[in-house]
Design an enzyme around this catalytic site. Structure first.
Site, PDB file in Angstrom:
ATOM      1  N   ARG A  15       0.828  -1.200   0.000  1.00 31.18           N
ATOM      2  CA  ARG A  15       0.000   0.000   0.000  1.00 31.18           C
ATOM      3  C   ARG A  15       0.873   1.265   0.000  1.00 31.18           C
ATOM      4  O   ARG A  15       2.076   1.195   0.209  1.00 31.18           O
ATOM      5  CB  ARG A  15      -0.917   0.007   1.228  1.00 31.18           C
ATOM      6  CG  ARG A  15      -2.019  -1.022   1.184  1.00 31.18           C
ATOM      7  CD  ARG A  15      -2.777  -1.116   2.502  1.00 31.18           C
ATOM      8  NE  ARG A  15      -1.960  -1.725   3.552  1.00 31.18           N
ATOM      9  CZ  ARG A  15      -2.363  -1.901   4.807  1.00 31.18           C
ATOM     10  NH1 ARG A  15      -3.563  -1.467   5.187  1.00 31.18           N
ATOM     11  NH2 ARG A  15      -1.581  -2.478   5.702  1.00 31.18           N
ATOM     12  N   LYS A  75       1.756   1.929   7.304  1.00 31.75           N
ATOM     13  CA  LYS A  75       2.125   1.131   8.471  1.00 31.75           C
ATOM     14  C   LYS A  75       3.004   1.925   9.436  1.00 31.75           C
ATOM     15  O   LYS A  75       3.547   2.970   9.097  1.00 31.75           O
ATOM     16  CB  LYS A  75       2.849  -0.147   8.046  1.00 31.75           C
ATOM     17  CG  LYS A  75       1.962  -1.120   7.285  1.00 31.75           C
ATOM     18  CD  LYS A  75       0.723  -1.506   8.085  1.00 31.75           C
ATOM     19  CE  LYS A  75       1.044  -2.347   9.303  1.00 31.75           C
ATOM     20  NZ  LYS A  75      -0.194  -2.700  10.075  1.00 31.75           N
ATOM     21  N   TYR A  94      -0.861   4.531  10.670  1.00 29.30           N
ATOM     22  CA  TYR A  94      -1.189   3.543  11.696  1.00 29.30           C
ATOM     23  C   TYR A  94       0.030   3.365  12.601  1.00 29.30           C
ATOM     24  O   TYR A  94       1.161   3.309  12.120  1.00 29.30           O
ATOM     25  CB  TYR A  94      -1.538   2.189  11.066  1.00 29.30           C
ATOM     26  CG  TYR A  94      -2.883   2.144  10.374  1.00 29.30           C
ATOM     27  CD1 TYR A  94      -4.062   2.306  11.098  1.00 29.30           C
ATOM     28  CD2 TYR A  94      -2.974   1.925   9.006  1.00 29.30           C
ATOM     29  CE1 TYR A  94      -5.302   2.262  10.469  1.00 29.30           C
ATOM     30  CE2 TYR A  94      -4.205   1.876   8.369  1.00 29.30           C
ATOM     31  CZ  TYR A  94      -5.372   2.041   9.103  1.00 29.30           C
ATOM     32  OH  TYR A  94      -6.591   2.001   8.482  1.00 29.30           O
ATOM     33  N   HIS A  96      -0.419   1.475  16.231  1.00 24.40           N
ATOM     34  CA  HIS A  96      -0.640   0.265  17.043  1.00 24.40           C
ATOM     35  C   HIS A  96       0.444   0.152  18.121  1.00 24.40           C
ATOM     36  O   HIS A  96       1.205  -0.817  18.179  1.00 24.40           O
ATOM     37  CB  HIS A  96      -0.655  -0.986  16.161  1.00 24.40           C
ATOM     38  CG  HIS A  96      -1.721  -0.982  15.111  1.00 24.40           C
ATOM     39  ND1 HIS A  96      -3.068  -1.117  15.418  1.00 24.40           N
ATOM     40  CD2 HIS A  96      -1.662  -0.851  13.761  1.00 24.40           C
ATOM     41  CE1 HIS A  96      -3.784  -1.074  14.303  1.00 24.40           C
ATOM     42  NE2 HIS A  96      -2.958  -0.904  13.294  1.00 24.40           N
ATOM     43  N   GLU A 118      -5.634   4.611  13.848  1.00 25.51           N
ATOM     44  CA  GLU A 118      -6.529   3.660  14.522  1.00 25.51           C
ATOM     45  C   GLU A 118      -7.176   4.199  15.790  1.00 25.51           C
ATOM     46  O   GLU A 118      -8.084   3.556  16.339  1.00 25.51           O
ATOM     47  CB  GLU A 118      -5.793   2.348  14.850  1.00 25.51           C
ATOM     48  CG  GLU A 118      -4.799   2.422  15.987  1.00 25.51           C
ATOM     49  CD  GLU A 118      -3.419   2.897  15.587  1.00 25.51           C
ATOM     50  OE1 GLU A 118      -2.515   2.860  16.430  1.00 25.51           O
ATOM     51  OE2 GLU A 118      -3.238   3.309  14.412  1.00 25.51           O
ATOM     52  N   ARG A 203     -25.980  -5.524  19.708  1.00 24.33           N
ATOM     53  CA  ARG A 203     -25.224  -5.846  18.496  1.00 24.33           C
ATOM     54  C   ARG A 203     -25.613  -7.223  17.971  1.00 24.33           C
ATOM     55  O   ARG A 203     -25.748  -7.426  16.756  1.00 24.33           O
ATOM     56  CB  ARG A 203     -23.717  -5.801  18.787  1.00 24.33           C
ATOM     57  CG  ARG A 203     -22.844  -6.013  17.549  1.00 24.33           C
ATOM     58  CD  ARG A 203     -23.003  -4.884  16.563  1.00 24.33           C
ATOM     59  NE  ARG A 203     -22.229  -5.112  15.351  1.00 24.33           N
ATOM     60  CZ  ARG A 203     -22.170  -4.263  14.330  1.00 24.33           C
ATOM     61  NH1 ARG A 203     -22.840  -3.115  14.380  1.00 24.33           N
ATOM     62  NH2 ARG A 203     -21.449  -4.536  13.260  1.00 24.33           N
ATOM     63  N   ILE A 269      -4.017  -9.156  15.383  1.00 23.70           N
ATOM     64  CA  ILE A 269      -2.582  -9.310  15.618  1.00 23.70           C
ATOM     65  C   ILE A 269      -1.854  -7.966  15.684  1.00 23.70           C
ATOM     66  O   ILE A 269      -0.849  -7.830  16.384  1.00 23.70           O
ATOM     67  CB  ILE A 269      -1.946 -10.242  14.545  1.00 23.70           C
ATOM     68  CG1 ILE A 269      -0.540 -10.673  14.947  1.00 23.70           C
ATOM     69  CG2 ILE A 269      -1.988  -9.606  13.169  1.00 23.70           C
ATOM     70  CD1 ILE A 269      -0.477 -11.511  16.192  1.00 23.70           C
ATOM     71  N   ASP A 270      -2.358  -6.937  14.989  1.00 24.14           N
ATOM     72  CA  ASP A 270      -1.737  -5.614  15.076  1.00 24.14           C
ATOM     73  C   ASP A 270      -1.769  -5.066  16.499  1.00 24.14           C
ATOM     74  O   ASP A 270      -0.941  -4.226  16.864  1.00 24.14           O
ATOM     75  CB  ASP A 270      -2.438  -4.621  14.141  1.00 24.14           C
ATOM     76  CG  ASP A 270      -1.797  -4.559  12.768  1.00 24.14           C
ATOM     77  OD1 ASP A 270      -0.608  -4.881  12.660  1.00 24.14           O
ATOM     78  OD2 ASP A 270      -2.492  -4.195  11.801  1.00 24.14           O
TER      79      ASP A 270
END
Length: 372
Positions: A15, A75, A94, A96, A118, A203, A269-270
């Site tokens: 990306r 990233k 991002y 994380h 995020e 939900r 996993i991030d």
């Protein structure tokens, strides 16, 4: 403002932080844009696509980091990139940080002002810059899990939709948010027998309504998870606590209760992963085995469909990127408290409470950070 976009260097990350359309929008607002040569190639954008709309192509990432007032990425910055960040520079990408103390320490040492995609919020309590990639990752999860289920890839040899006379795969999805809902759409569409768990009864009612009884909803607790995984061919972890490390919902000990060749797909996993045995993998080597259970834990799943992901991400980040460039980060955050939620570091201070709790680091409130 001078906006720079380097080529992503995380393994198999195709990306790019700025599309030509986003670069054109920035230029039309009076800003300068510099792009590292080849940055858009993995997403199908050539250097010419950028130069013809007025962006400047530069030869190295070093020049991007040295010149740019705002660095726009996809990233989290890798170690070599973090060493080039500096105080007074704005990083928009991002991050994380919660499961990544080394990155956090490097960002604090650099003094950079870092706004994480995020943790930017919206008035509905959503995460608008995470949502498009969550949609992509969610839709990919059953697809990647189905590949991992193939016997040649270490799985049980189960077809998602079965065939007449043979039952379909049992798929358990933990988390009914954006990722879980997207995963359920694809898994149901593939003909699997799907159960989705969430801790919000409203939900679950919503999911039951939109899927018209084509899946099973169940309240998420430890006993329900422990029971369902014994019969599951695939478990998709789709939980999220904004900014914080993901909770561990399946332990190493519980793997022995699962069927040999079953697959865990950890979309969290991030944020450290929601299975105790999860560890980040890459597209080059996406799957590993623990106690007979296959684990798919690629930390940048949307990078597999880079063009779709880049355009979707660019659509979401564009208004925020323009606000930061047009107003400067302080004024942009003052005007938009949801953007201010994205502020993670500034001038050597951590500014996001969930990250601080996860890493046990003192936090300076974003409001006070604006005054430094």
């Amino acid at each position: 403002m001078l906006i720079g976009c380097p080529k992503e260097i995380k393994p198999q990350e195709f990306r790019v932080g700025l599309t030509p359309n986003a670069a054109l929008e920035a230029i039309s607002h009076g800003h300068q844009v510099i792009i590292e040569t080849g940055a858009g190639a993995g997403s199908g954008f050539t250097d010419e696509d950028y130069t013809k709309i007025g962006a400047e192509i530069v030869d190295t990432a070093e020049e991007i980091f040295a010149r740019a007032e705002m660095v726009v990425k996809v990233k989290e910055p890798q170690a070599v990139e973090r060493r080039q960040l500096r105080e007074g520079q704005l990083l928009f990408t991002y991050l994380h940080l919660a499961p990544d103390p080394s990155q956090t320490r490097d960002l604090l040492d650099s003094g950079v002002t870092a706004i994480a995609y995020e943790t930017v919020t919206d008035r509905h309590g959503g995460l608008p810059l995470l949502a498009p990639m969550s949609e992509v990752a969610g839709r990919l999860a059953p697809q990647m899990g189905a590949w991992s289920l193939q016997k040649a890839n270490g799985g049980r040899g189960v077809l998602m939709g079965g065939v007449p006379g043979v039952r379909p795969a049992n798929v358990t999805i933990i988390g009914g948010g954006v990722v879980g809902t997207a995963a359920a759409r694809v898994a149901v569409g593939m003909g699997a027998n799907v159960t989705i768990l969430d801790r919000s009864v409203p939900r679950l009612s919503y999911l039951d309504d939109i899927f018209h009884g084509r899946l099973t909803t169940q309240f998420s607790d430890a006993a329900a998870i422990a029971d369902l995984i014994t019969r599951a061919d695939m478990v998709i972890g789709a939980v999220l606590i904004p900014g914080a490390a993901a909770p561990k919902l399946i332990t190493r000990e519980q793997l022995s209760t699962m069927q040999p060749g079953a697959v865990l797909v950890d979309v969290a996993i991030d944020q450290g992963g929601c299975f105790e045995t999860s560890r980040p993998t890459t597209h080059a080597e996406p799957v590993y085995e623990v106690d007979g259970v296959m684990h798919y834990c690629v930390a940048n799943m949307p990078g597999a469909v880079a063009r779709t992901s880049t355009i979707a991400l660019g659509n979401a980040t564009l208004p925020f990127m323009l606000a930061l460039a047009n107003k400067g980060w302080r004024k942009a955050c003052e005007d938009d408290p949801h953007l201010m939620e994205g502020l993670n570091t500034h001038a050597g201070h951590l500014t996001h409470y969930a990250v601080g709790r996860a890493l046990e680091i003192d936090v300076l409130s974003p409001a006070k950070a604006l005054k430094i």
